[in-house]
Write a protein that holds these residues in place. Structure first.
Motif, PDB file in Angstrom:
ATOM      1  N   TYR A 498       0.846  -1.203   0.000  1.00 33.57           N
ATOM      2  CA  TYR A 498       0.000   0.000   0.000  1.00 33.57           C
ATOM      3  C   TYR A 498       0.879   1.249   0.000  1.00 33.57           C
ATOM      4  CZ  TYR A 498      -3.053   3.589   2.060  1.00 33.57           C
ATOM      5  OH  TYR A 498      -3.725   4.759   2.320  1.00 33.57           O
ATOM      6  N   GLU A 499       1.852   1.296   0.891  1.00 31.89           N
ATOM      7  CA  GLU A 499       2.729   2.460   0.970  1.00 31.89           C
ATOM      8  C   GLU A 499       3.587   2.578  -0.294  1.00 31.89           C
ATOM      9  OE1 GLU A 499       4.884   1.831   4.546  1.00 31.89           O
ATOM     10  OE2 GLU A 499       3.232   2.502   5.852  1.00 31.89           O
ATOM     11  N   LYS A 500       4.008   1.442  -0.828  1.00 29.09           N
ATOM     12  CA  LYS A 500       4.796   1.454  -2.059  1.00 29.09           C
ATOM     13  C   LYS A 500       3.966   1.979  -3.230  1.00 29.09           C
ATOM     14  CE  LYS A 500       7.792  -1.546  -4.840  1.00 29.09           C
ATOM     15  NZ  LYS A 500       8.310  -2.935  -5.013  1.00 29.09           N
ATOM     16  N   ALA A 501       2.694   1.601  -3.285  1.00 26.93           N
ATOM     17  CA  ALA A 501       1.814   2.083  -4.348  1.00 26.93           C
ATOM     18  C   ALA A 501       1.615   3.594  -4.241  1.00 26.93           C
ATOM     19  CB  ALA A 501       0.466   1.364  -4.278  1.00 26.93           C
ATOM     20  N   LEU A 502       1.398   4.099  -3.025  1.00 24.12           N
ATOM     21  CA  LEU A 502       1.235   5.542  -2.831  1.00 24.12           C
ATOM     22  C   LEU A 502       2.476   6.289  -3.312  1.00 24.12           C
ATOM     23  CD1 LEU A 502      -0.408   5.787   0.728  1.00 24.12           C
ATOM     24  CD2 LEU A 502      -1.527   5.836  -1.492  1.00 24.12           C
ATOM     25  N   GLU A 503       3.627   5.792  -2.929  1.00 22.67           N
ATOM     26  CA  GLU A 503       4.874   6.447  -3.309  1.00 22.67           C
ATOM     27  C   GLU A 503       5.084   6.404  -4.816  1.00 22.67           C
ATOM     28  OE1 GLU A 503       9.660   6.031  -2.360  1.00 22.67           O
ATOM     29  OE2 GLU A 503       8.200   4.904  -1.188  1.00 22.67           O
ATOM     30  N   SER A 504       4.801   5.264  -5.431  1.00 26.01           N
ATOM     31  CA  SER A 504       4.995   5.119  -6.868  1.00 26.01           C
ATOM     32  C   SER A 504       4.051   6.021  -7.650  1.00 26.01           C
ATOM     33  CB  SER A 504       4.779   3.658  -7.271  1.00 26.01           C
ATOM     34  OG  SER A 504       4.853   3.508  -8.672  1.00 26.01           O
ATOM     35  N   ARG A 505       2.786   6.049  -7.247  1.00 25.31           N
ATOM     36  CA  ARG A 505       1.812   6.896  -7.952  1.00 25.31           C
ATOM     37  C   ARG A 505       2.166   8.368  -7.805  1.00 25.31           C
ATOM     38  NH1 ARG A 505      -0.642   3.761 -11.660  1.00 25.31           N
ATOM     39  NH2 ARG A 505      -1.584   1.909 -10.729  1.00 25.31           N
ATOM     40  N   ASN A 506       2.617   8.773  -6.617  1.00 24.57           N
ATOM     41  CA  ASN A 506       2.998  10.162  -6.395  1.00 24.57           C
ATOM     42  C   ASN A 506       4.215  10.528  -7.242  1.00 24.57           C
ATOM     43  OD1 ASN A 506       2.798  12.723  -4.845  1.00 24.57           O
ATOM     44  ND2 ASN A 506       4.799  12.095  -4.106  1.00 24.57           N
ATOM     45  N   GLU A 507       5.164   9.612  -7.343  1.00 27.28           N
ATOM     46  CA  GLU A 507       6.355   9.861  -8.148  1.00 27.28           C
ATOM     47  C   GLU A 507       5.999  10.022  -9.626  1.00 27.28           C
ATOM     48  OE1 GLU A 507      10.597   7.671  -9.256  1.00 27.28           O
ATOM     49  OE2 GLU A 507       9.320   6.885  -7.654  1.00 27.28           O
ATOM     50  N   LYS A 508       5.052   9.222 -10.107  1.00 28.58           N
ATOM     51  CA  LYS A 508       4.639   9.335 -11.505  1.00 28.58           C
ATOM     52  C   LYS A 508       3.966  10.677 -11.778  1.00 28.58           C
ATOM     53  CE  LYS A 508       4.156   4.410 -12.522  1.00 28.58           C
ATOM     54  NZ  LYS A 508       3.226   3.312 -12.899  1.00 28.58           N
ATOM     55  N   GLU A 509       3.180  11.160 -10.807  1.00 27.78           N
ATOM     56  CA  GLU A 509       2.535  12.461 -10.997  1.00 27.78           C
ATOM     57  C   GLU A 509       3.566  13.581 -10.995  1.00 27.78           C
ATOM     58  OE1 GLU A 509      -0.745  15.369  -8.843  1.00 27.78           O
ATOM     59  OE2 GLU A 509      -0.895  13.206  -8.584  1.00 27.78           O
ATOM     60  N   VAL A 510       4.564  13.483 -10.109  1.00 24.61           N
ATOM     61  CA  VAL A 510       5.623  14.494 -10.070  1.00 24.61           C
ATOM     62  C   VAL A 510       6.383  14.523 -11.396  1.00 24.61           C
ATOM     63  CG1 VAL A 510       7.825  15.105  -8.990  1.00 24.61           C
ATOM     64  CG2 VAL A 510       5.873  14.476  -7.571  1.00 24.61           C
ATOM     65  N   LYS A 511       6.692  13.366 -11.946  1.00 23.64           N
ATOM     66  CA  LYS A 511       7.397  13.304 -13.224  1.00 23.64           C
ATOM     67  C   LYS A 511       6.539  13.901 -14.342  1.00 23.64           C
ATOM     68  CE  LYS A 511      10.393   9.321 -12.276  1.00 23.64           C
ATOM     69  NZ  LYS A 511      10.721   7.919 -12.633  1.00 23.64           N
ATOM     70  N   ALA A 512       5.235  13.604 -14.329  1.00 25.66           N
ATOM     71  CA  ALA A 512       4.352  14.165 -15.350  1.00 25.66           C
ATOM     72  C   ALA A 512       4.258  15.684 -15.206  1.00 25.66           C
ATOM     73  CB  ALA A 512       2.965  13.525 -15.247  1.00 25.66           C
ATOM     74  N   ASP A 513       4.231  16.180 -13.969  1.00 25.94           N
ATOM     75  CA  ASP A 513       4.226  17.628 -13.743  1.00 25.94           C
ATOM     76  C   ASP A 513       5.508  18.260 -14.282  1.00 25.94           C
ATOM     77  OD1 ASP A 513       1.745  17.886 -12.572  1.00 25.94           O
ATOM     78  OD2 ASP A 513       2.485  17.558 -10.537  1.00 25.94           O
ATOM     79  N   TYR A 514       6.624  17.641 -13.976  1.00 32.13           N
ATOM     80  CA  TYR A 514       7.911  18.179 -14.427  1.00 32.13           C
ATOM     81  C   TYR A 514       7.970  18.199 -15.955  1.00 32.13           C
ATOM     82  CZ  TYR A 514      12.918  18.653 -15.150  1.00 32.13           C
ATOM     83  OH  TYR A 514      14.143  19.080 -15.566  1.00 32.13           O
ATOM     84  N   TYR A 515       7.560  17.128 -16.566  1.00 33.67           N
ATOM     85  CA  TYR A 515       7.590  17.031 -18.032  1.00 33.67           C
ATOM     86  C   TYR A 515       6.685  18.089 -18.656  1.00 33.67           C
ATOM     87  CZ  TYR A 515       7.354  14.844 -22.664  1.00 33.67           C
ATOM     88  OH  TYR A 515       7.416  14.599 -24.013  1.00 33.67           O
ATOM     89  N   THR A 516       5.515  18.310 -18.040  1.00 38.54           N
ATOM     90  CA  THR A 516       4.574  19.294 -18.564  1.00 38.54           C
ATOM     91  C   THR A 516       5.099  20.717 -18.407  1.00 38.54           C
ATOM     92  OG1 THR A 516       2.643  17.887 -18.156  1.00 38.54           O
ATOM     93  CG2 THR A 516       2.258  20.238 -18.291  1.00 38.54           C
ATOM     94  N   MET A 517       5.700  21.016 -17.254  1.00 37.68           N
ATOM     95  CA  MET A 517       6.119  22.377 -16.961  1.00 37.68           C
ATOM     96  C   MET A 517       7.433  22.769 -17.646  1.00 37.68           C
ATOM     97  SD  MET A 517       3.879  23.854 -15.060  1.00 37.68           S
ATOM     98  CE  MET A 517       2.562  23.545 -13.865  1.00 37.68           C
ATOM     99  N   ASN A 518       8.283  21.808 -17.932  1.00 30.22           N
ATOM    100  CA  ASN A 518       9.633  22.135 -18.386  1.00 30.22           C
ATOM    101  C   ASN A 518       9.924  21.773 -19.829  1.00 30.22           C
ATOM    102  OD1 ASN A 518      11.220  23.047 -15.789  1.00 30.22           O
ATOM    103  ND2 ASN A 518       9.928  21.340 -15.171  1.00 30.22           N
ATOM    104  N   THR A 519       8.957  21.282 -20.545  1.00 29.96           N
ATOM    105  CA  THR A 519       9.133  21.016 -21.971  1.00 29.96           C
ATOM    106  C   THR A 519       7.935  21.566 -22.732  1.00 29.96           C
ATOM    107  OG1 THR A 519       8.067  18.848 -21.844  1.00 29.96           O
ATOM    108  CG2 THR A 519      10.459  18.936 -21.525  1.00 29.96           C
ATOM    109  N   SER A 520       8.137  21.851 -24.004  1.00 25.07           N
ATOM    110  CA  SER A 520       7.058  22.379 -24.835  1.00 25.07           C
ATOM    111  C   SER A 520       6.723  21.381 -25.925  1.00 25.07           C
ATOM    112  CB  SER A 520       7.483  23.716 -25.469  1.00 25.07           C
ATOM    113  OG  SER A 520       7.756  24.674 -24.463  1.00 25.07           O
ATOM    114  N   PRO A 521       5.446  21.146 -26.152  1.00 25.16           N
ATOM    115  CA  PRO A 521       5.061  20.190 -27.199  1.00 25.16           C
ATOM    116  C   PRO A 521       5.247  20.780 -28.584  1.00 25.16           C
ATOM    117  CG  PRO A 521       3.109  21.205 -26.267  1.00 25.16           C
ATOM    118  CD  PRO A 521       4.265  21.724 -25.470  1.00 25.16           C
ATOM    119  N   ALA A 522       5.391  19.923 -29.569  1.00 24.75           N
ATOM    120  CA  ALA A 522       5.504  20.364 -30.958  1.00 24.75           C
ATOM    121  C   ALA A 522       4.118  20.689 -31.495  1.00 24.75           C
ATOM    122  CB  ALA A 522       6.161  19.267 -31.794  1.00 24.75           C
ATOM    123  N   LEU A 523       3.961  21.898 -32.018  1.00 20.80           N
ATOM    124  CA  LEU A 523       2.675  22.314 -32.579  1.00 20.80           C
ATOM    125  C   LEU A 523       2.567  21.844 -34.023  1.00 20.80           C
ATOM    126  CD1 LEU A 523       2.431  25.961 -31.173  1.00 20.80           C
ATOM    127  CD2 LEU A 523       1.709  23.807 -30.121  1.00 20.80           C
TER     128      LEU A 523
END
Length: 793
Positions: A498-523
């Protein structure tokens, strides 16, 4: 005389055969009121005893030497105890081929002790058809009739010496006896031996079900008759084993939750019922992050009961949702022991209280009548959907014979469910399907058809379920704990997972936030709308929106109806007018609705509405079509409209509104003016006058030209305009030039103040954005530190 020891297998069914399993072999061992299965089974040892007597010292019975297997009861035979007599009669019954039970007893008037007992064939007597016992309750699955009035029996009574003597024995039966290879099916002879229990426990711990375990036992013992019990007994033993284990698991869970609450007082947990019943009650808990998740993404919820099924055998059910990256987020967890309707009502009410009393827009669950009834009571306004893929999975089980006979059925069934875009189209397709495969009278298929409004997509498109597409083939429950919990997981292991799942899911959201905020998509287009969306949406949502926007290039939109402020468009691919979508567009309010209802279902505009926006020169997304829950700042307190208020975007939006408003009014004038020659001349004159006024307004940059909707300089209205102005200026009348000068000064001051305000707002939003970015960077740093610390350990 030497003693010869003989072991008797006289299992009385106590090893896991209590109760009945409704799914398997319901006809085996149903008379359990006074069955010998209620008593323990002592081991039997045979030996010589004076006078042919029997004794039971420390569970041992001594019999005379000789042909012991052919020993038959007779009057005057003595036993050391009542239990010894019962065990002997049951061993005799096993050799002969019938089952036994205790029938009647007689007690001493002096001290109430039992002084006489009668053991009978299980088929003795007849079923009690007492109407008082059944009139108030409906028996859905009545037991088969097994009693036929058999007279075979053994009566024993206690002597003054304390021994028990056979006082009566009836050998004859009025029914056929069971052959040796079927004796193991008789209730009083079914027992699970110690080695068998050990093997069952091991295989159950590995996640195997009763059917596979019985197959292993049959192979191990060399046949079902040598196993000594049935699959029903194995299933019941496993259920009782789980129940005993769960009581200990509940205590572990409560200890774990109390420890978590001590570390974080904001943890919410509750136990159903009194504390005295805590070990057999349902438990719910939600950590602070789960409760915070719900404030941002609680519009749609999944109650996942997969884990209480045979797939996992863990009575665990999480509440989950979908975050702004399309990832699963946790809203709380339940541990279910009692699965009655009242228990689910308690659970949903408790969960709602933990979530601040705000019910979701929609909820998805397994196809379960008890859960459905509880949801109707607790969430009467929430749209309830059954998981479509659970129904598909059940379909493979219920219609396996159809799948084998007709290889095309599965594909046709999926098409019938997923592809129709109109209710009428689905109804016609369903009737055609059941007729083609001769399934019109299939009970289960008829049942899910009756529930079609709760799982067929075409009935659910008007409600938000936070899914990327209404035609996707994976709208099953996206379980938060998939990949962490498996069939062999017990509760003690679950805490760490349970604790491992919480940590893993939170880490995936942090990575998605970082990717969204620090890179720009190709238009992919020069559209200002695509650039706007790339700056607002998370990366995954932008990619989905971009797919719809690029898809508009293959669509055409033609006006089919015009009703005052609302225009109706027919949208279709070039050359595919037979498959059209219909979009209603309100020009003044900038609101559109499509027949596909994708925005209502997923919160993303469909390519059909975007096509209409393209042909009507709507260059940017109106703010009411940008759901904050899908944006980069879904978790922030910054208001979406403020974040999208840069000057260029505001100009585009205001220009678009003005353009569409003017064009709409002009079209109305053209339609009316073309009806006759006089009307046409009046319309042309009005347009020429309007053109002069527009040119004047453009020359003066839009300043001081309109007062109460009139152009200043029109001599027929100057007097009224001056009078209105004089009421507002309580000084000496000013000249016309002074008034113009004053208005220009005030206008300039107003524009300067507006520009300053815009600068302040831009600066404030910039600061807020910096704060959000800083928070994100800190979160990423914390996660990296945690990971490095774990690696170091």
């Amino acid at each position: 005389m030497d003693l010869e020891v003989l072991e008797f297998d006289i299992g009385l069914g106590g090893g896991g055969s209590s109760g009945r399993d409704g799914d398997d072999d319901a006809n085996i061992g149903l008379d359990i009121d006074e069955d010998m299965a209620d008593s323990p089974a002592p081991s039997l040892l045979a030996s010589n005893s004076s006078g042919g007597g029997f004794r039971n010292g420390s569970g041992e019975i001594y019999l005379p030497e000789g042909d012991l297997l052919d020993l038959e009861p007779y009057e005057g035979m003595e036993f050391e105890s009542e239990e010894a007599a019962k065990a002997f009669y049951n061993s005799y019954a096993r050799r002969v081929g019938f089952s036994t039970r205790v029938s009647s007893s007689r007690r001493s008037r002096r001290d109430g002790a039992i002084i006489q007992r009668q053991f009978v064939c299980a088929k003795e007597g007849f079923r009690n058809l007492n109407e008082k016992r059944t009139k108030d309750r409906e028996i859905k699955r009545p037991r088969t009739i097994t009693r036929v009035g058999c007279k075979a029996s053994l009566s024993v009574k206690v002597q003054d010496s304390g021994k028990w003597v056979v006082s009566g024995f009836v050998r004859e039966h009025n029914h056929e006896l069971v052959p040796p290879d079927q004796v193991h099916c008789l209730r009083s002879h079914r027992q699970i031996s110690g080695p068998a229990k050990t093997l069952i426990d091991t295989l159950q711990g590995a996640g195997m079900g009763p059917r596979r375990i019985m197959s292993a036992l049959i192979k191990e013992y060399g046949g079902i008759s040598k196993v000594g019990f049935t699959e029903v007994d194995c299933r019941n033993y496993m259920r009782n084993n789980r129940q005993r284990s769960l009581e200990g698991d509940i205590q572990l869970l409560l200890d774990y939750l109390r420890q978590m609450q001590a570390e974080n007082p904001n943890l919410f947990f509750a136990v159903q019922g009194d504390e005295d019943q805590a070990l057999t009650s349902n438990v719910f808990w939600a950590d602070p992050k789960s409760r915070m998740n719900y404030t941002y993404f609680g519009d749609t919820v999944t109650f996942d009961t997969t884990y209480r099924s045979n797939r996992y055998r863990l009575p665990f059910a999480p509440f989950t949702g979908v975050n702004h990256h399309g990832q699963p987020v946790l809203f709380g967890c339940a541990f279910l022991i009692n699965e009655s309707e009242a228990s689910f009502v308690w659970l949903f009410k408790t969960w709602l209280m933990a979530m601040s009393g705000r019910p979701p827009v929609s909820i998805t669950t397994d196809h379960d009548a008890v859960i459905r009834s509880a949801i109707m009571q607790v969430f009467p306004e929430t749209r309830h959907r059954f998981c479509k893929w659970h129904i598909f999975k059940k379909c493979q089980e219920k219609l396996s014979h159809v799948f084998l006979k007709h290889p095309t059925f599965e594909a046709d069934f999926h098409k019938c469910v997923n592809l129709p875009e109109l209710i009428e189209e689905f109804e016609s397709c369903w009737l055609s399907l059941v007729d083609r495969y001769e399934l019109r009278d299939h009970e289960w298929l008829q049942m899910i058809y009756n529930d079609r409004r709760h799982w067929i997509p075409v009935y659910l498109r008007d409600t938000f379920f936070a899914e990327m597409s209404i035609t996707q083939r994976s709208d099953g429950m996206n379980s938060y704990f998939d990949g962490f919990v498996n069939a062999s997981t017990n509760l003690n292991q679950f805490f760490k997972l349970y604790e491992k799942a919480l940590e893993s899911r939170n880490e995936k959201e942090v990575k998605a936030d970082y990717y969204t905020m620090n890179t720009s998509p190709a238009l992919k287009t020069p559209s200002p709308m695509e650039k706007q969306a790339s700056e607002l949406y998370t990366r995954k949502l932008f990619m989905r929106f971009q797919e719809e926007l690029v898809g508009t290039l293959t669509f055409m939109a033609s006006k089919s109806d015009d009703d005052d402020d609302t225009i109706r468009y027919q949208v279709a691919k070039f050359g595919e007018d037979h498959k059209s979508y219909y979009v209603k567009f309100n020009v003044l309010e900038m609101k559109a609705a499509c027949s596909c209802q994708m925005f209502e279902f997923s919160g993303i505009l469909c390519r059909h509405i975007l096509t209409v926006f393209r042909v009507t020169n709507v260059l940017t997304l109106p703010s009411h079509y940008i759901l904050k829950r899908w944006t980069k700042n879904a978790r922030s307190s910054v208001i979406l409209e403020e974040r999208s208020s840069d000057v260029y975007t505001n100009y585009l939006e205001s220009h678009t509104v003005r353009y569409n408003t003017l064009r709409h009014e002009a079209f109305k004038l053209v339609d009316e003016g073309s009806k006759s020659l006089d009307a046409c001349n009046v319309a042309i004159d009005a347009l020429q006058q309007a053109a002069k006024r527009v040119a004047l307004a453009t020359k003066n940059d839009g300043r001081t030209t309109l007062v109460n909707g009139r152009i200043r300089g029109d001599s027929s209205h100057d007097a009224n305009w001056a009078n209105n102005l004089n009421h507002k200026i309580p000084k000496q009348p000013l000249s016309e030039d002074d008034i113009d000068k004053k208005i220009r000064e005030l206008t300039n001051e107003l524009e300067f103040a507006s520009r300053k305000c815009e600068v302040y707002r831009s600066n404030l939003l910039s600061v807020l954005k910096d704060i959000e970015d800083h928070k994100l960077q800190l979160s990423i740093r914390v996660q990296n530190i945690k990971i490095s610390m774990k690696d170091g350990l």
